[in-house]
Design a protein around this motif. Sequence first.
Motif, mmCIF file in Angstrom:
data_model
loop_
_atom_site.group_PDB
_atom_site.id
_atom_site.type_symbol
_atom_site.label_atom_id
_atom_site.label_comp_id
_atom_site.label_asym_id
_atom_site.label_seq_id
_atom_site.Cartn_x
_atom_site.Cartn_y
_atom_site.Cartn_z
ATOM 1 N N GLU A 1 0.878 -1.225 -0.184
ATOM 2 C CA GLU A 1 -0.010 0.061 -0.053
ATOM 3 C C GLU A 1 0.738 1.209 0.027
ATOM 4 N N THR B 1 -7.528 -4.304 -2.222
ATOM 5 C CA THR B 1 -6.383 -4.918 -2.896
ATOM 6 C C THR B 1 -6.243 -6.526 -3.119
ATOM 7 N N ASP C 1 -7.291 1.282 -4.591
ATOM 8 C CA ASP C 1 -7.693 0.303 -5.549
ATOM 9 C C ASP C 1 -9.105 0.094 -5.468
#
Length: 621
Positions: free
Chosen positions: A95, A311, A344
Amino acid sequence: MPLRLPAAYLILTALLWIKMALLRYFTFGEIAWRHVGADAAAAAVLTSLLALLLPGRGRGVACWLLDALVSTVLFAATLYFAHFGSMPTYTALLELHQVPQVQASVQSTMDPLYYLFFADLPVWVAAGFILRKLPIMRDASMAYGRWVAAIALVACAGIVAGGVRQGLGIDNELAAADSEGFLGYQVIAAIKADRESRQASAADLAQTVSEVEALQASFPYRKSASAGSAPAHFGEAAGSNLIVLQLEAFQNFPLHLKVGGQEVTPVLNELADESYYFPRVYQQIGQGNTSDAEFMANTSIYPTAKIAMSTGYGDRALPSLPRLLQQDGYKAFTFHVNDVKFWDRNRLYPALNFDRYFDKPNFVNDRFNEFGASDEELYRFGLEEMAKTSAAGTPFYAQFVTASSHFPFKVPKDRQRLQVPESLEGTQLGDYLIAANYTDYAIGQLIEGLKKEGLWDRTTLAVYGDHYGLQPDDNDPAWVGKELGIKYDSRVSRLNIPFIVHTPGQSGGQRVEQVGGQLDMMPTIANLLGKKPRDAGIVAFGQDLLNIDRNVVGSRYYLPTGSFFNDEVLYVPGTGFDDGTAVSLDTMEPVKDLSPYRSDYDYIMKLMGLSDRYVRLLPKR
């Protein structure tokens, strides 16, 4: 020069050990000497591997690179802990690309002392120039040094392995990191992730669903009702449009709060008084923060807390509120003023089956904050889209993710509507109240727009906070309580978020004191809309808050795994259950007798484990 390798080896080991101790100080506020042996062993393993695997000519540069790499990782871990209050695992590295999107927020938590991790690096550079002029070690010294490294590696690896075995039995991530050190904690996280993956691959989705249903049936959630009767409030808003507002960094305490004689949230106050208002709801987000809140509110599935759900599971066909409503012909849209790739979301929204998302390019950038457009602009554009959809005769579900109250809570002067007392000017608390007041004002503008478009009386409006706003290190609870004239606890009050649901034509409000979490939002909204998730094949790990009289809500990110809220306390484990702590939700005072809560702990640990297995087994889209 037979001692050059052992000397360099010992110096680098000592430096890494000191830096790991520094991480302990920055994260836990102390250096627990009973645990620093784990750090020393981990440092020795790293330097031993370096000595064994690299040739003499490249070892000097390799020492510098290893020191730089470890320093960078420990610096990032410290900054991560300061911002999120959690110890990062290796999965958090996935991240790192999100950091530029919240640069101002991250910079505001930066302490110049964190750069101490890099204080020795210039010395390595200078030493490198000096050593370049010295002859390379003879083969005999190299062999000697490698024997030293090999012996150290075997000894220290044994120490680390023993610590890891002990740490595997600790569910509390912070306790595990404290006990076994940062690197040992990473090994523990990797082993646990591998175990969970193998268990999930050997499991069956249908069997997992049966286990979930059996476990939930063992917990006395339900109010007594006659057999075959519909749940309370079922279908009160059936057929209405649905708007869900997820408010950024919005805690519950500003509601019905006055500062300097002014209401901080006059719009939400009135809305709460005319709606179902749930004042005892708590955040449950994981590593994905705001995006995890969206995930939970739409799926009623626990975040794993090991990776942002967008994600890690954006490739799944997630059972969701959009899918549930689309069975009745609804169109589902979501609106956010930031780039859809942030966290995301470009993967999350298709996984949730939203028909369309609207992100940054759709809004006029009035430069409200680092995200761009203001909440007013968010709602202005969204109202146009909702009006067009309604005019076509199509019911809709519209999700709005706000950003105007994002940390560090800086509202442009020309948008500020609340005057805080002089004692709060320039403080994070004062800025937060101003931001909450603006967020509230923008909601009022949306409601007025819905009324003008004739949508208000045909729409269910749900409002909730995604996570806390006030940073605990910058806001002493006693000071906050004194300034605002309220009780404020650094965990109970901080993690408490508002949840409000207004149905068409509703005028008399109902204050629902039932404890809940973000997992409970989808089942509660679905009940009001006349939908039963289970009948649609959706497994909800939360409950309908209008139809239970007891609840337990698990949390495992901003609180360690094993933490939960029930109707009485917030419980936080230690290395296990017995050395945990509990605080009363009503008095915010410590509770000494933990024995009544053991069954809730066992239950929630099983439920979260089943949730993790369930989401892993969901089919990919």
